[in-house]
Enzyme design. Structure first.
Site, PDB file in Angstrom:
ATOM      1  N   MET A 174      -2.316  -2.741  14.300  1.00 13.91           N
ATOM      2  CA  MET A 174      -0.942  -2.150  13.739  1.00 13.91           C
ATOM      3  C   MET A 174       0.254  -2.836  14.651  1.00 13.91           C
ATOM      4  O   MET A 174       1.448  -2.466  14.891  1.00 13.91           O
ATOM      5  CB  MET A 174      -0.857  -0.565  14.084  1.00 13.91           C
ATOM      6  N   HIS A 182      -1.146  -6.815  22.753  1.00 14.79           N
ATOM      7  CA  HIS A 182      -1.280  -6.671  24.111  1.00 14.79           C
ATOM      8  C   HIS A 182      -2.411  -7.544  24.375  1.00 14.79           C
ATOM      9  O   HIS A 182      -3.259  -7.943  23.416  1.00 14.79           O
ATOM     10  CB  HIS A 182      -0.923  -5.155  24.759  1.00 14.79           C
ATOM     11  N   HIS A 221      -5.704  -6.670  22.649  1.00 10.68           N
ATOM     12  CA  HIS A 221      -5.639  -7.360  21.477  1.00 10.68           C
ATOM     13  C   HIS A 221      -6.226  -8.704  21.478  1.00 10.68           C
ATOM     14  O   HIS A 221      -6.873  -9.334  20.583  1.00 10.68           O
ATOM     15  CB  HIS A 221      -4.489  -7.172  20.592  1.00 10.68           C
ATOM     16  N   GLN A 258     -12.646   6.273  16.244  1.00  7.71           N
ATOM     17  CA  GLN A 258     -12.391   5.258  15.174  1.00  7.71           C
ATOM     18  C   GLN A 258     -13.463   4.102  15.011  1.00  7.71           C
ATOM     19  O   GLN A 258     -13.980   4.049  13.710  1.00  7.71           O
ATOM     20  CB  GLN A 258     -11.012   4.648  15.424  1.00  7.71           C
TER      21      GLN A 258
HETATM   22  O1  PAF Z   1      -6.557   0.801  15.678  1.00  8.59           O
HETATM   23  C1  PAF Z   1      -5.623   0.727  15.058  1.00  8.59           C
HETATM   24  O2  PAF Z   1      -4.731  -0.191  15.332  1.00  8.59           O
HETATM   25  C2  PAF Z   1      -5.452   1.125  13.614  1.00  8.59           C
HETATM   26  O3  PAF Z   1      -6.043   2.594  13.664  1.00  8.59           O
HETATM   27  C3  PAF Z   1      -6.003   0.369  12.556  1.00  8.59           C
HETATM   28  C4  PAF Z   1      -7.589   0.280  12.715  1.00  8.59           C
HETATM   29  C5  PAF Z   1      -5.409  -0.897  12.357  1.00  8.59           C
HETATM   30  C6  PAF Z   1      -5.905   1.064  11.043  1.00  8.59           C
HETATM   31  O4  PAF Z   1      -4.559   1.247  10.885  1.00  8.59           O
END
Ligand code: PAF
Length: 284
Positions: free
Chosen positions: A34, A38, A41, A159
């Site tokens: 999103m 940082h 990522h 997730q």
């Molecule tokens: O982890 C995230 O940044 C979000 O939940 C994702 C997987 C990009 C989905 O919008």
């Protein structure tokens, strides 16, 4: 097949399915984000770089995973800085879709992904519409990017488990790879939301990972000791967690003597933080 771009080369920015299609070549690895990128990522992108000929980073702040009153409007948007992180990490294509590319029916989707029972516990209990939004947008990203491999951080452990389950059960054919959590020097898990913490909240926030470490240190004494040790650290920092649980790696019941996951979520000030770790508690 494309060869990896030189680090620092500006990635192609694609905003629609057509632009994306023109930019993709050979096997594709995807890191969905999103934005507000940082070091965590950057590490995901580095891990994903060798997994496909074309490395795609998607940047889309997905409205449907935020409930009314959550921080969708406040969520940091730092596109220019994100492009630099992507360039440095050797990303070929930044997919930053327009709203209509992702939501052609304008947020009135009637077909969505039901996360099932795994999406109703822990985070799902606190945020009942969250995982439906996450899985729906991830399945759209998979449909648009058609990756061979997609990489997700272990920090958002539930997730990751749900995306894995979705890809397997809906036969999406995308290999899901988890990337270990990247931490600040004091142990705080890196998160785009850490920037919302004040200095004193930032100090308190470090106690979440300290609690997990205390749990790991107590693992030899069994599951109850793990939870009690972690709880003591949270109590000492006056943190009242939304949950602190020990589960098996699939978020089911932990089995003594086998690998488990210790997960914590708590609000520090107004910022909600998550963390987790693997450990193996001793017998009962
Ligand atoms: O982890 C995230 O940044 C979000 O939940 C994702 C997987 C990009 C989905 O919008």
């Amino acid at each position: 097949m494309t060869s990896a771009p030189a680090p620092g080369a500006t990635p192609t920015v694609a905003r629609t399915r057509e632009e994306l299609k023109a930019a993709l070549n050979g096997t594709v690895s995807l890191v969905p984000t999103m934005g507000a990128l940082h070091e965590g990522h950057a590490r995901l992108l580095e891990h994903a770089r060798p997994l496909g000929a074309t490395l795609v980073a998607s940047i889309f702040v997905n409205p449907t995973q935020f409930a009314p009153g959550e921080d969708f409007d406040a969520y940091p948007r730092t596109f220019e800085a994100d492009l630099e992180v992507c360039a440095e990490a050797g990303v070929d294509v930044v997919f930053a879709p327009t709203g209509p590319t992702m939501y052609p029916s304008g947020l009135r989707d009637t077909v969505t992904v039901d996360p099932g029972p795994l999406g109703a516990i822990l985070e799902g209990e606190m945020r009942p519409t969250h995982f439906r939004g996450v899985l729906t947008v991830v399945s759209k990203l998979f449909g648009l990017v058609r990756p061979d491999v997609a990489m997700f951080g272990e920090k958002d452990y539930q997730q990751l488990a749900l995306v894995r389950q979705m890809s397997r059960e809906l036969a999406l054919g995308v290999e899901i790879v988890g990337c270990p959590t990247v931490r600040e020097a004091d142990g705080l898990a890196m998160s785009s939301r850490n920037r919302f913490l004040s200095d004193s909240e930032r100090q308190t926030a470090a106690c979440l990972s300290a609690a997990l470490r205390a749990g790991v240190d107590a693992a030899g004494d069994g599951a109850a000791a793990v939870l009690a040790s972690a709880r003591t650290v949270l109590d000492d920092a006056s943190i009242v967690p939304d949950y602190l649980v020990l589960t098996d790696p699939e978020l089911g019941e932990a089995v003594p003597g086998e690998e488990a996951r210790l997960l914590v979520a708590a609000r520090v000030g107004t910022t909600r933080l998550l963390d987790n770790t693997a450990l193996t508690p001793g017998g009962p």
